[in-house]
Design a protein around this motif. Structure first.
Motif, mmCIF file in Angstrom:
data_model
loop_
_atom_site.group_PDB
_atom_site.id
_atom_site.type_symbol
_atom_site.label_atom_id
_atom_site.label_comp_id
_atom_site.label_asym_id
_atom_site.label_seq_id
_atom_site.Cartn_x
_atom_site.Cartn_y
_atom_site.Cartn_z
ATOM 1 N N LEU A 10 0.782 -1.428 -0.164
ATOM 2 C CA LEU A 10 -0.042 0.005 -0.113
ATOM 3 C C LEU A 10 0.965 1.375 0.026
ATOM 4 O O LEU A 10 0.448 2.084 -0.633
ATOM 5 C CB LEU A 10 -0.929 -0.047 1.282
ATOM 6 N N ALA A 11 1.847 1.102 0.770
ATOM 7 C CA ALA A 11 2.946 2.513 0.740
ATOM 8 C C ALA A 11 3.647 2.672 -0.296
ATOM 9 O O ALA A 11 3.579 3.871 -1.067
ATOM 10 C CB ALA A 11 3.886 2.172 1.959
ATOM 11 N N LEU A 12 3.925 1.544 -1.050
ATOM 12 C CA LEU A 12 4.569 1.697 -2.536
ATOM 13 C C LEU A 12 3.653 2.181 -3.403
ATOM 14 O O LEU A 12 3.820 2.928 -4.276
ATOM 15 C CB LEU A 12 5.193 0.307 -2.861
ATOM 16 N N ASN A 13 2.092 1.610 -3.478
ATOM 17 C CA ASN A 13 1.337 2.101 -4.306
ATOM 18 C C ASN A 13 1.233 3.654 -4.197
ATOM 19 O O ASN A 13 1.034 4.416 -5.224
ATOM 20 C CB ASN A 13 0.072 1.423 -4.479
ATOM 21 N N ASP A 14 0.664 4.074 -3.162
ATOM 22 C CA ASP A 14 0.979 5.624 -2.770
ATOM 23 C C ASP A 14 1.840 6.578 -3.140
ATOM 24 O O ASP A 14 1.891 7.465 -3.961
ATOM 25 C CB ASP A 14 0.497 5.809 -1.121
ATOM 26 N N GLU A 15 3.247 5.947 -2.989
ATOM 27 C CA GLU A 15 4.343 6.576 -3.525
ATOM 28 C C GLU A 15 4.216 6.534 -4.832
ATOM 29 O O GLU A 15 4.535 7.815 -5.619
ATOM 30 C CB GLU A 15 5.570 5.674 -2.879
ATOM 31 N N ILE A 16 3.988 5.651 -5.661
ATOM 32 C CA ILE A 16 3.900 5.519 -7.000
ATOM 33 C C ILE A 16 2.821 6.541 -7.707
ATOM 34 O O ILE A 16 3.257 7.473 -8.463
ATOM 35 C CB ILE A 16 3.578 4.233 -7.582
ATOM 36 N N ALA A 17 1.806 6.587 -6.906
ATOM 37 C CA ALA A 17 0.601 7.772 -7.389
ATOM 38 C C ALA A 17 1.112 8.912 -6.919
ATOM 39 O O ALA A 17 0.880 9.925 -7.962
ATOM 40 C CB ALA A 17 -0.783 7.072 -6.746
ATOM 41 N N ARG A 18 1.761 9.255 -5.977
ATOM 42 C CA ARG A 18 2.120 10.637 -5.797
ATOM 43 C C ARG A 18 3.143 10.921 -6.569
ATOM 44 O O ARG A 18 3.180 12.226 -7.090
ATOM 45 C CB ARG A 18 2.643 10.843 -4.301
ATOM 46 N N ALA A 19 4.285 10.173 -6.830
ATOM 47 C CA ALA A 19 5.208 10.501 -7.909
ATOM 48 C C ALA A 19 4.798 10.863 -9.162
ATOM 49 O O ALA A 19 4.970 11.803 -9.965
ATOM 50 C CB ALA A 19 6.295 9.673 -7.954
ATOM 51 N N ILE A 20 3.663 9.981 -9.856
ATOM 52 C CA ILE A 20 3.036 10.428 -11.068
ATOM 53 C C ILE A 20 2.634 11.616 -10.918
ATOM 54 O O ILE A 20 2.351 12.483 -11.987
ATOM 55 C CB ILE A 20 2.124 9.205 -11.604
ATOM 56 N N ALA A 21 1.748 11.891 -9.948
ATOM 57 C CA ALA A 21 0.810 13.222 -9.833
ATOM 58 C C ALA A 21 1.777 14.202 -9.918
ATOM 59 O O ALA A 21 1.705 15.399 -10.361
ATOM 60 C CB ALA A 21 0.198 13.242 -8.389
ATOM 61 N N SER A 22 2.816 14.333 -9.143
ATOM 62 C CA SER A 22 3.875 15.290 -9.054
ATOM 63 C C SER A 22 4.513 15.622 -10.476
ATOM 64 O O SER A 22 4.625 16.688 -10.908
ATOM 65 C CB SER A 22 5.117 14.939 -8.010
ATOM 66 N N ILE A 23 4.634 14.788 -11.256
ATOM 67 C CA ILE A 23 5.385 14.808 -12.473
ATOM 68 C C ILE A 23 4.578 15.191 -13.612
ATOM 69 O O ILE A 23 4.941 16.148 -14.174
ATOM 70 C CB ILE A 23 5.948 13.322 -13.010
ATOM 71 N N THR A 24 3.296 14.682 -13.295
ATOM 72 C CA THR A 24 2.481 15.021 -14.617
ATOM 73 C C THR A 24 1.468 16.436 -14.327
ATOM 74 O O THR A 24 1.028 16.985 -15.360
ATOM 75 C CB THR A 24 1.233 13.890 -14.814
ATOM 76 N N GLY A 25 1.598 16.634 -13.102
ATOM 77 C CA GLY A 25 0.914 17.877 -12.701
ATOM 78 C C GLY A 25 -0.622 17.471 -12.312
ATOM 79 O O GLY A 25 -1.426 18.450 -12.082
ATOM 80 N N LEU A 26 -1.042 16.171 -12.602
ATOM 81 C CA LEU A 26 -2.529 15.963 -12.396
ATOM 82 C C LEU A 26 -2.799 15.820 -10.867
ATOM 83 O O LEU A 26 -2.042 15.505 -10.157
ATOM 84 C CB LEU A 26 -2.617 14.680 -13.315
ATOM 85 N N LYS A 27 -3.936 16.145 -10.582
ATOM 86 C CA LYS A 27 -4.408 16.192 -9.180
ATOM 87 C C LYS A 27 -4.791 14.815 -8.428
ATOM 88 O O LYS A 27 -5.282 13.995 -9.402
ATOM 89 C CB LYS A 27 -5.637 17.092 -8.821
ATOM 90 N N LEU A 28 -4.649 14.531 -7.235
ATOM 91 C CA LEU A 28 -4.710 13.496 -6.566
ATOM 92 C C LEU A 28 -6.471 13.098 -6.382
ATOM 93 O O LEU A 28 -7.066 14.423 -6.321
ATOM 94 C CB LEU A 28 -4.001 13.054 -5.250
#
Length: 118
Positions: free
Chosen positions: A100-118
């Motif tokens: 779960l922590a890794l999945n959250d980390e991946i989603a946050r990284a993608i959000a940060s790079i793309t600029g898309l909102k969580l």
């Protein structure tokens, strides 16, 4: 004329022997934890930069598909670290928290790079 055939014949005979040699030990070693994590970060950056998805959910699906092997390596290493010395329900709970922590980390990284909102 026979002297020319013998070297060519020797090369033909030696080629299968050379090809049958084992790979050097360095190629059989598993990469370090830092290298595995670095490869995942690089893949997430490349995948996120290339995505054209309009929302974060589909961008995460696309990038996770692109980086599947790197994610699996990091996940397996982190689970091994988190469950070391544990067994049964404790090990399973630790593995689930790690995933779960890794999945959250991946989603946050993608959000940060793309600029898309969580």
């Amino acid at each position: 004329m026979p002297t020319r055939i013998i070297p060519a014949l020797a090369l033909i005979v030696a080629t299968p022997v050379l090809a049958a040699q084992p790979l050097p030990a360095a190629t059989e070693q598993t990469p370090s934890a830092d290298l595995v994590e670095s490869r995942l970060r690089g893949c997430l950056l490349a995948g996120s930069s290339a995505t054209d998805q309009p929302d974060l959910r589909t961008a995460v699906v696309q990038v996770r598909s692109f980086c599947g092997s790197q994610i699996a390596r990091v996940r397996d290493r982190r689970i091994a670290d988190a469950t070391r010395g544990l067994s049964g329900a404790q090990a399973e709970a630790a593995a689930n928290r790690t995933i779960l922590a890794l999945n959250d980390e991946i989603a946050r990284a993608i959000a940060s790079i793309t600029g898309l909102k969580l």
